[in-house]
Write an enzyme that holds these catalytic residues in place. Structure first.
Site: not given
Ligand code: DQA
Length: 143
Positions: A9-10, A17, A22, A73, A76, A79, A86, A97, A99, A101, A106, A110
């Site tokens: 998401p996002n 954002r 980012y 990735n 959110a 977390h 699963d 995995e 990320h 950032s 942070r 996170r």
């Molecule tokens: C993220 C870090 C997460 O904590 C956050 O909710 C994101 C992006 C990152 O790519 O740094 O949406 O996964």
């Protein structure tokens, strides 16, 4: 080598954002960068993004027997989501995995990751290059 990149998401809002966290490059910039790296390396690549947890679970399940590696990735959902953990365990496809950032510096929440228990490796704080590193790791190890 067939790799599925999943973004949660996002991440479709990259470039808009929190640019201080980012960066200013957009989600399309990320996709273009990954596609050109995949083409150079002879990796077959599919990129998926969703804001919906269940849709991501469905996508992971659909990768069963059809992808060699997953770069995820979960944003959110990293977390919070036992469902994504699963799903990864269910399909048993090697996964990394990522990320953008540095989640370790942070907010404390996170630093919690459910998918980390399954993933072979976690890459964070390297911007978009983290995805490239993850793809290269999988394609080197499972070629
Ligand atoms: C993220 C870090 C997460 O904590 C956050 O909710 C994101 C992006 C990152 O790519 O740094 O949406 O996964």
């Amino acid at each position: 080598m067939k790799i599925l990149v999943i973004n949660g998401p996002n991440l479709n809002m990259l470039g808009i954002r929190e640019p201080d966290v980012y960066g200013r490059s957009t989600y399309n910039d990320l996709c273009d960068m990954l596609k050109s790296h995949a083409a150079e390396q002879g990796i077959e690549l599919e990129i998926f993004q969703s804001n919906h947890e269940g849709a991501i679970v469905d996508k992971i399940q659909s990768a069963y027997n059809s992808f060699d590696g997953i770069v995820i990735n979960p944003a959110a959902y990293t977390h919070t989501s036992v469902a994504l953990l699963d799903a990864l365990k269910a399909v048993a496809i090697p996964a990394v995995e990522v990320h953008i950032s540095d989640v370790s510096t942070r907010e404390a929440f996170r630093s919690i990751s459910y998918v980390r228990e399954y993933c072979e490796k976690t890459i964070f704080g390297k911007g978009f290059n983290g995805y490239i590193e993850a793809m290269d790791y999988l394609s080197e190890k499972y070629k």
